[in-house]
Design a protein around this motif. Structure first.
Motif, PDB file in Angstrom:
ATOM      1  N   MET A   1       0.841  -1.194   0.000  1.00  0.00           N
ATOM      2  CA  MET A   1       0.000   0.000   0.000  1.00  0.00           C
ATOM      3  C   MET A   1       0.876   1.244   0.000  1.00  0.00           C
ATOM      4  O   MET A   1       1.948   1.265   0.599  1.00  0.00           O
ATOM      5  CB  MET A   1      -0.940  -0.001   1.207  1.00  0.00           C
ATOM      6  CG  MET A   1      -0.261  -0.138   2.555  1.00  0.00           C
ATOM      7  SD  MET A   1      -1.419  -0.354   3.907  1.00  0.00           S
ATOM      8  CE  MET A   1      -2.099   1.280   4.051  1.00  0.00           C
ATOM      9  N   SER A   2       0.432   2.280  -0.693  1.00  0.00           N
ATOM     10  CA  SER A   2       1.200   3.499  -0.845  1.00  0.00           C
ATOM     11  C   SER A   2       0.609   4.595   0.037  1.00  0.00           C
ATOM     12  O   SER A   2      -0.608   4.742   0.123  1.00  0.00           O
ATOM     13  CB  SER A   2       1.168   3.967  -2.309  1.00  0.00           C
ATOM     14  OG  SER A   2       1.570   2.923  -3.176  1.00  0.00           O
ATOM     15  N   LYS A   3       1.486   5.333   0.661  1.00  0.00           N
ATOM     16  CA  LYS A   3       1.039   6.398   1.555  1.00  0.00           C
ATOM     17  C   LYS A   3       1.390   7.753   0.973  1.00  0.00           C
ATOM     18  O   LYS A   3       2.548   8.012   0.641  1.00  0.00           O
ATOM     19  CB  LYS A   3       1.689   6.242   2.932  1.00  0.00           C
ATOM     20  CG  LYS A   3       1.156   7.226   3.970  1.00  0.00           C
ATOM     21  CD  LYS A   3       1.757   6.964   5.335  1.00  0.00           C
ATOM     22  CE  LYS A   3       1.184   7.927   6.378  1.00  0.00           C
ATOM     23  NZ  LYS A   3       1.768   7.689   7.718  1.00  0.00           N
ATOM     24  N   ILE A   4       0.377   8.609   0.844  1.00  0.00           N
ATOM     25  CA  ILE A   4       0.618   9.990   0.421  1.00  0.00           C
ATOM     26  C   ILE A   4       0.071  10.919   1.496  1.00  0.00           C
ATOM     27  O   ILE A   4      -0.834  10.551   2.246  1.00  0.00           O
ATOM     28  CB  ILE A   4      -0.011  10.308  -0.949  1.00  0.00           C
ATOM     29  CG1 ILE A   4      -1.538  10.170  -0.910  1.00  0.00           C
ATOM     30  CG2 ILE A   4       0.584   9.426  -2.032  1.00  0.00           C
ATOM     31  CD1 ILE A   4      -2.235  10.666  -2.168  1.00  0.00           C
ATOM     32  N   THR A   5       0.617  12.108   1.575  1.00  0.00           N
ATOM     33  CA  THR A   5       0.195  13.057   2.606  1.00  0.00           C
ATOM     34  C   THR A   5       0.063  14.459   2.021  1.00  0.00           C
ATOM     35  O   THR A   5       0.835  14.837   1.132  1.00  0.00           O
ATOM     36  CB  THR A   5       1.210  13.063   3.778  1.00  0.00           C
ATOM     37  OG1 THR A   5       0.678  13.804   4.870  1.00  0.00           O
ATOM     38  CG2 THR A   5       2.536  13.668   3.369  1.00  0.00           C
ATOM     39  N   PRO A   6      -0.921  15.230   2.492  1.00  0.00           N
ATOM     40  CA  PRO A   6      -0.994  16.631   2.083  1.00  0.00           C
ATOM     41  C   PRO A   6       0.116  17.425   2.761  1.00  0.00           C
ATOM     42  O   PRO A   6       0.714  16.970   3.731  1.00  0.00           O
ATOM     43  CB  PRO A   6      -2.378  17.070   2.575  1.00  0.00           C
ATOM     44  CG  PRO A   6      -2.666  16.160   3.732  1.00  0.00           C
ATOM     45  CD  PRO A   6      -1.996  14.854   3.420  1.00  0.00           C
ATOM     46  N   PHE A   7       0.418  18.607   2.243  1.00  0.00           N
ATOM     47  CA  PHE A   7       1.471  19.424   2.844  1.00  0.00           C
ATOM     48  C   PHE A   7       1.130  20.903   2.692  1.00  0.00           C
ATOM     49  O   PHE A   7       0.333  21.288   1.826  1.00  0.00           O
ATOM     50  CB  PHE A   7       2.834  19.116   2.215  1.00  0.00           C
ATOM     51  CG  PHE A   7       2.951  19.447   0.759  1.00  0.00           C
ATOM     52  CD1 PHE A   7       3.582  20.614   0.332  1.00  0.00           C
ATOM     53  CD2 PHE A   7       2.442  18.592  -0.209  1.00  0.00           C
ATOM     54  CE1 PHE A   7       3.697  20.926  -1.016  1.00  0.00           C
ATOM     55  CE2 PHE A   7       2.544  18.890  -1.564  1.00  0.00           C
ATOM     56  CZ  PHE A   7       3.173  20.058  -1.970  1.00  0.00           C
ATOM     57  N   LYS A   8       1.734  21.714   3.558  1.00  0.00           N
ATOM     58  CA  LYS A   8       1.530  23.161   3.531  1.00  0.00           C
ATOM     59  C   LYS A   8       2.437  23.761   2.461  1.00  0.00           C
ATOM     60  O   LYS A   8       3.577  24.125   2.739  1.00  0.00           O
ATOM     61  CB  LYS A   8       1.844  23.777   4.891  1.00  0.00           C
ATOM     62  CG  LYS A   8       0.735  23.690   5.902  1.00  0.00           C
ATOM     63  CD  LYS A   8       1.134  24.494   7.131  1.00  0.00           C
ATOM     64  CE  LYS A   8      -0.029  24.590   8.102  1.00  0.00           C
ATOM     65  NZ  LYS A   8       0.321  25.440   9.269  1.00  0.00           N
ATOM     66  N   ALA A   9       1.927  23.867   1.277  1.00  0.00           N
ATOM     67  CA  ALA A   9       2.742  24.357   0.164  1.00  0.00           C
ATOM     68  C   ALA A   9       2.973  25.854   0.273  1.00  0.00           C
ATOM     69  O   ALA A   9       2.167  26.591   0.840  1.00  0.00           O
ATOM     70  CB  ALA A   9       2.057  24.041  -1.157  1.00  0.00           C
ATOM     71  N   VAL A  10       4.095  26.282  -0.267  1.00  0.00           N
ATOM     72  CA  VAL A  10       4.359  27.690  -0.534  1.00  0.00           C
ATOM     73  C   VAL A  10       4.337  27.834  -2.050  1.00  0.00           C
ATOM     74  O   VAL A  10       4.956  27.037  -2.763  1.00  0.00           O
ATOM     75  CB  VAL A  10       5.715  28.124   0.045  1.00  0.00           C
ATOM     76  CG1 VAL A  10       6.023  29.573  -0.334  1.00  0.00           C
ATOM     77  CG2 VAL A  10       5.730  27.954   1.554  1.00  0.00           C
ATOM     78  N   ARG A  11       3.610  28.830  -2.541  1.00  0.00           N
ATOM     79  CA  ARG A  11       3.432  28.949  -3.992  1.00  0.00           C
ATOM     80  C   ARG A  11       3.293  30.416  -4.376  1.00  0.00           C
ATOM     81  O   ARG A  11       3.075  31.281  -3.520  1.00  0.00           O
ATOM     82  CB  ARG A  11       2.223  28.137  -4.447  1.00  0.00           C
ATOM     83  CG  ARG A  11       0.932  28.486  -3.727  1.00  0.00           C
ATOM     84  CD  ARG A  11      -0.206  27.556  -4.126  1.00  0.00           C
ATOM     85  NE  ARG A  11      -1.438  27.867  -3.406  1.00  0.00           N
ATOM     86  CZ  ARG A  11      -2.297  28.818  -3.734  1.00  0.00           C
ATOM     87  NH1 ARG A  11      -2.069  29.578  -4.813  1.00  0.00           N
ATOM     88  NH2 ARG A  11      -3.397  29.033  -3.028  1.00  0.00           N
ATOM     89  N   PRO A  12       3.414  30.740  -5.665  1.00  0.00           N
ATOM     90  CA  PRO A  12       3.333  32.136  -6.089  1.00  0.00           C
ATOM     91  C   PRO A  12       1.949  32.740  -5.843  1.00  0.00           C
ATOM     92  O   PRO A  12       0.926  32.050  -5.931  1.00  0.00           O
ATOM     93  CB  PRO A  12       3.636  32.071  -7.589  1.00  0.00           C
ATOM     94  CG  PRO A  12       4.358  30.779  -7.784  1.00  0.00           C
ATOM     95  CD  PRO A  12       3.778  29.842  -6.778  1.00  0.00           C
ATOM     96  N   ALA A  13       1.930  34.034  -5.555  1.00  0.00           N
ATOM     97  CA  ALA A  13       0.662  34.760  -5.531  1.00  0.00           C
ATOM     98  C   ALA A  13       0.005  34.615  -6.903  1.00  0.00           C
ATOM     99  O   ALA A  13       0.690  34.639  -7.934  1.00  0.00           O
ATOM    100  CB  ALA A  13       0.904  36.233  -5.210  1.00  0.00           C
ATOM    101  N   PRO A  14      -1.317  34.418  -6.947  1.00  0.00           N
ATOM    102  CA  PRO A  14      -1.997  34.132  -8.224  1.00  0.00           C
ATOM    103  C   PRO A  14      -1.709  35.137  -9.334  1.00  0.00           C
ATOM    104  O   PRO A  14      -1.623  34.762 -10.502  1.00  0.00           O
ATOM    105  CB  PRO A  14      -3.485  34.124  -7.839  1.00  0.00           C
ATOM    106  CG  PRO A  14      -3.486  33.724  -6.403  1.00  0.00           C
ATOM    107  CD  PRO A  14      -2.259  34.352  -5.810  1.00  0.00           C
ATOM    108  N   ASP A  15      -1.538  36.417  -8.977  1.00  0.00           N
ATOM    109  CA  ASP A  15      -1.310  37.409 -10.027  1.00  0.00           C
ATOM    110  C   ASP A  15       0.121  37.398 -10.551  1.00  0.00           C
ATOM    111  O   ASP A  15       0.438  38.078 -11.525  1.00  0.00           O
ATOM    112  CB  ASP A  15      -1.663  38.809  -9.512  1.00  0.00           C
ATOM    113  CG  ASP A  15      -0.761  39.263  -8.376  1.00  0.00           C
ATOM    114  OD1 ASP A  15      -0.411  38.417  -7.532  1.00  0.00           O
ATOM    115  OD2 ASP A  15      -0.399  40.452  -8.333  1.00  0.00           O
ATOM    116  N   LYS A  16       0.998  36.617  -9.917  1.00  0.00           N
ATOM    117  CA  LYS A  16       2.408  36.603 -10.329  1.00  0.00           C
ATOM    118  C   LYS A  16       2.891  35.230 -10.781  1.00  0.00           C
ATOM    119  O   LYS A  16       4.059  35.077 -11.140  1.00  0.00           O
ATOM    120  CB  LYS A  16       3.292  37.085  -9.173  1.00  0.00           C
ATOM    121  CG  LYS A  16       3.033  38.531  -8.750  1.00  0.00           C
ATOM    122  CD  LYS A  16       3.960  38.943  -7.628  1.00  0.00           C
ATOM    123  CE  LYS A  16       3.724  40.397  -7.219  1.00  0.00           C
ATOM    124  NZ  LYS A  16       2.391  40.603  -6.633  1.00  0.00           N
TER     125      LYS A  16
END
Length: 408
Positions: A1-16
């Protein structure tokens, strides 16, 4: 069985996002790199390649610290924003000819250690150590490991429905790709997706063997720390039928002392050779090879000795291994495919005219073209703990740097 986990991503502001995300910096020529850095203050290239003018004059330690500082600047200026809670993402890339859709998630170091996540490429220890140090000093990674899973109708149907909702990103890039990103944030969706992957017994690394090995090494060194994110590494999970596998073609600087006539005679011991003259010929199936030598293209058909190939290992029947075992090593004296300066590699997505031009210019004497491997070969090698020769596959999709950041 495979385990995946959500994470607190850091990503660009939508307008940039269209300004921030970029190709891997190694894909840029020096002139392109300088142009992007000079004219686009939001490019993530500023983060991953700080002080680019003096890049060769500073120590790695200082460079890694520069990356960390510039990354923090981007966060302080709200060029990059942080998720409030752990989530998954659905990401789609539309190129001129294909559409790639997959899930961005954290995958388990334990699964990697226990061969639930399987490998097919060898790694260079110095590169693993180098990237481990990079991860430790910068505290983040923005290049997910590309991992395939068996085609799954249930997941495919869910993806189709999810794509009907409003994406959080929808933008195009200068290389004429369209990118869309959806957030998967409800507890119900997250739990459902985790349950689906728990039913999958094995995952396969398509691209990113050094990144996953570095994540394992970092975990082994610092697993007693408070950083729970070390238990996982960021991955882009995609159905195995949705990846595109290209070959890597080879160009060689000399014939190891052979004349072209002598070299053709030596090749005829293991290959049926047909002179294609000026025809831009590429292999059409396994056990076929293209060659460009002295202004002519040749078709090389491997002599398979009846049914003997049925008794050979998966690795021995791999085209890249055949070329190495029958030509590159015994005839051209190239033993180290990674480090020998007499050989270079061209991704198969590039036109064979590129190979022809490089040979015609005189720096290289001969070029070889291969037929691309398929996913079944990659899986079979991984299942049998076998390793492909270096530069056997060039696999798409390629993830944009700066689109998603996984903090450690």
């Amino acid at each position: 069985m495979s385990k995946i986990t959500p994470f607190k991503a850091v990503r660009p502001a939508p307008d940039k996002v269209g300004l921030v995300s970029c190709r891997n910096y190694e894909d840029y020529s020096p002139a392109e790199l300088a142009a992007w850095l000079n004219f686009n203050p939001y490019s993530f290239l500023h983060v991953i390649n700080p002080a680019y003018v003096n890049a060769q004059k500073i120590t790695l330690d200082k460079r890694f610290k520069g990356v960390a500082h510039k990354y923090q600047d981007f966060k302080n200026e709200n060029v990059l924003i942080s998720e409030e809670k752990p989530v998954f993402f659905l990401y789609e890339i539309q190129t001129k000819n294909r559409t790639f859709t997959g899930i961005v998630a954290g995958t388990s170091i334990d699964d990697y250690k226990n061969n639930v996540i399987k490998k097919h490429e060898d790694t260079l220890q110095y590169r693993v150590e180098l990237f481990k140090d990079y991860l430790h000093q910068t505290g983040f990674n923005t290049e997910p490991v590309l991992i395939t899973y068996p085609d799954n109708t249930t997941i495919n149907n869910w993806i189709s429905e999810k794509k009907k909702s409003q994406p959080i990103y929808n933008y195009s890039t200068t290389n004429k790709e369209k990118h869309q990103l959806w957030k998967i944030e409800t507890e119900e969706e997250i739990e459902w997706l985790q349950n689906q992957f728990e039913k999958i017994s094995e995952l396969y690394i398509a691209d990113g063997h050094h990144r996953s090995a570095s994540a394992e090494l970092l975990y082994d060194e610092y697993k007693q720390s408070e950083h729970n994110n070390l238990n996982y590494f960021m991955s882009f999970l995609i159905a195995e039928s949705n990846v595109k596998i290209y070959e890597y073609n080879r160009i060689i600087r000399d014939l190891n002392g052979y004349s072209s006539e002598e070299f053709l005679e030596k090749l005829s011991e293991n290959f049926i050779i047909k002179d294609k003259e000026q025809e831009l010929w590429k292999p059409q199936s396994k056990f076929e090879f293209g060659m460009y030598l002295k202004g002519n293209f040749y078709a090389l058909f491997y002599k398979q000795d009846g049914n003997s190939n049925n008794h050979k290992s998966i690795l021995e029947n791999l085209d890249a291994q055949i070329l190495y075992g029958k030509v590159l090593k015994p005839l051209l004296a190239i033993e180290d495919l990674r480090n020998d300066e007499r050989i270079e590699y061209i991704p198969g997505k590039q036109s064979i005219l590129t190979l022809k031009e490089l040979v015609d210019e005189g720096e290289f004497e001969v070029g070889f073209m291969l037929f691309p491997s398929d996913i079944s070969e990659i899986k079979a090698l991984a299942d049998n703990n076998l390793i492909m020769p270096p530069k056997s596959t060039y696999i798409e999709p390629k993830f944009r740097s700066g689109l998603m950041v996984y903090e450690l």
